[in-house]
Design an enzyme around this catalytic site. Structure first.
Site, PDB file in Angstrom:
ATOM      1  N   SER A  51     -14.602 -11.423  10.040  1.00  0.00           N
ATOM      2  CA  SER A  51     -14.831 -12.366  11.136  1.00  0.00           C
ATOM      3  C   SER A  51     -15.427 -13.684  10.636  1.00  0.00           C
ATOM      4  O   SER A  51     -16.073 -13.739   9.591  1.00  0.00           O
ATOM      5  CB  SER A  51     -15.793 -11.750  12.154  1.00  0.00           C
ATOM      6  OG  SER A  51     -15.344 -10.491  12.561  1.00  0.00           O
TER       7      SER A  51
HETATM    8  N1  SAH Z   1     -16.895  -6.351  10.861  1.00  0.00           N
HETATM    9  C1  SAH Z   1     -15.734  -6.460   9.999  1.00  0.00           C
HETATM   10  C2  SAH Z   1     -14.537  -6.922  10.791  1.00  0.00           C
HETATM   11  C3  SAH Z   1     -13.346  -6.107  10.442  1.00  0.00           C
HETATM   12  S1  SAH Z   1     -11.940  -6.317  11.472  1.00  0.00           S
HETATM   13  C4  SAH Z   1     -16.060  -7.393   8.861  1.00  0.00           C
HETATM   14  O1  SAH Z   1     -17.098  -8.059   8.900  1.00  0.00           O
HETATM   15  O2  SAH Z   1     -15.322  -7.440   7.886  1.00  0.00           O
HETATM   16  C5  SAH Z   1     -12.011  -4.835  12.460  1.00  0.00           C
HETATM   17  C6  SAH Z   1     -11.974  -3.518  11.709  1.00  0.00           C
HETATM   18  O3  SAH Z   1     -11.906  -2.488  12.694  1.00  0.00           O
HETATM   19  C7  SAH Z   1     -10.767  -3.333  10.803  1.00  0.00           C
HETATM   20  O4  SAH Z   1     -11.213  -3.014   9.528  1.00  0.00           O
HETATM   21  C8  SAH Z   1     -10.016  -2.168  11.433  1.00  0.00           C
HETATM   22  O5  SAH Z   1      -9.371  -1.333  10.499  1.00  0.00           O
HETATM   23  C9  SAH Z   1     -11.127  -1.441  12.162  1.00  0.00           C
HETATM   24  N2  SAH Z   1     -10.677  -0.571  13.240  1.00  0.00           N
HETATM   25  C10 SAH Z   1      -9.692  -0.785  14.138  1.00  0.00           C
HETATM   26  N3  SAH Z   1      -9.566   0.264  14.973  1.00  0.00           N
HETATM   27  C11 SAH Z   1     -10.518   1.172  14.590  1.00  0.00           C
HETATM   28  C12 SAH Z   1     -10.881   2.465  15.066  1.00  0.00           C
HETATM   29  N4  SAH Z   1     -10.266   3.063  16.075  1.00  0.00           N
HETATM   30  N5  SAH Z   1     -11.913   3.088  14.455  1.00  0.00           N
HETATM   31  C13 SAH Z   1     -12.564   2.523  13.418  1.00  0.00           C
HETATM   32  N6  SAH Z   1     -12.243   1.301  12.912  1.00  0.00           N
HETATM   33  C14 SAH Z   1     -11.238   0.634  13.495  1.00  0.00           C
END
Ligand code: SAH
Length: 218
Positions: A62
């Site tokens: 993000s």
């Molecule tokens: N906070 C993270 C943002 C990652 S983007 C950062 O700072 O890098 C969102 C993440 O949520 C992705 O890695 C994706 O794989 C994960 N995600 C999506 N659906 C999910 C689920 N059902 N359970 C766990 N993680 C999930």
């Protein structure tokens, strides 16, 4: 050793503090956390710019301001037990680890979780436990949580996560359809979550694990 400290200080002043993030603990955590280590090496020189960046597996880290705004809204204290859904790069996890007592983080893509764990080890942040799985289920073994943060876009507030919150606990979650969501702050009172809208945001989808259970039932 840290060639990017100046860039990071500038990021916190020029992208985050000027937009109204005041909590000194949040700002200090962001100055202390080398964001470049969380992105692929080819992206290091972009790590302190004002936008999200691509991770492996089609996911994104993000925008720094959004991480700051979500963290400030979550109101993490040194006593907080935090559940994070969507470990991704581990950057938000690292910021939370500096502020909370303990962070439990769930990621559905194994390779991202493994990489994030290595980066947090390198930063010597030890108050974090990692789980690979579908975050819709939360992590019941360690519930209740004082704070819950979801970093993927949920169509509705995930009720199983609300069940795992403590009374008076807070949740920050982007809610809405693919493409645009509303960042929502919820406070748990009894069985209810009292909600307030913070701002419009765009997150990758909170996907469902559609694999059938081991016993063959859905
Ligand atoms: N906070 C993270 C943002 C990652 S983007 C950062 O700072 O890098 C969102 C993440 O949520 C992705 O890695 C994706 O794989 C994960 N995600 C999506 N659906 C999910 C689920 N059902 N359970 C766990 N993680 C999930």
């Amino acid at each position: 050793m840290d060639n990017y400290l100046q860039a990071r200080r500038r990021m916190v002043e020029e992208q985050i503090a000027v937009r109204g993030i005041r909590d000194p603990r949040v700002l200090a955590a962001m100055v202390a956390t080398p964001r470049h280590l969380f992105v692929p090496e080819g992206q290091w020189h972009h790590a302190y710019e004002d936008h999200p960046l691509p991770l492996d597996e089609g996911q994104t880290i993000s925008q720094p301001f959004i991480v700051a705004a979500m963290t400030e809204a979550l109101d993490v204290t040194p006593e907080s037990k935090v559940l994070e859904i969507g470990t991704g790069s581990g950057y938000q996890t690292a910021i939370l680890a500096r502020l909370a007592r303990m962070v439990y983080t769930v990621e559905i893509i194994q390779s991202l979780s493994v990489r994030a764990r290595l980066v947090l080890q390198r930063l010597d942040l030890r108050n974090v436990r990692f789980r690979i799985g579908d975050g819709h289920r939360g992590w019941p073994e360690f519930a209740p949580y004082d704070r819950v943060i979801v970093t993927a876009a949920a169509e509705t507030v995930p009720y199983q996560l609300v069940e795992q919150m403590s009374e008076g606990g807070k949740m920050v979650v982007p809610v809405g359809p693919v493409g645009v969501q509303v960042l929502t702050l919820g406070v748990k009172h009894g069985t209810k979550l009292v909600q307030r809208h913070l701002m419009g945001v765009v997150f990758v989808p909170f996907v469902h694990d559609r694999k059938p259970a081991e016993n063959g039932r859905p």
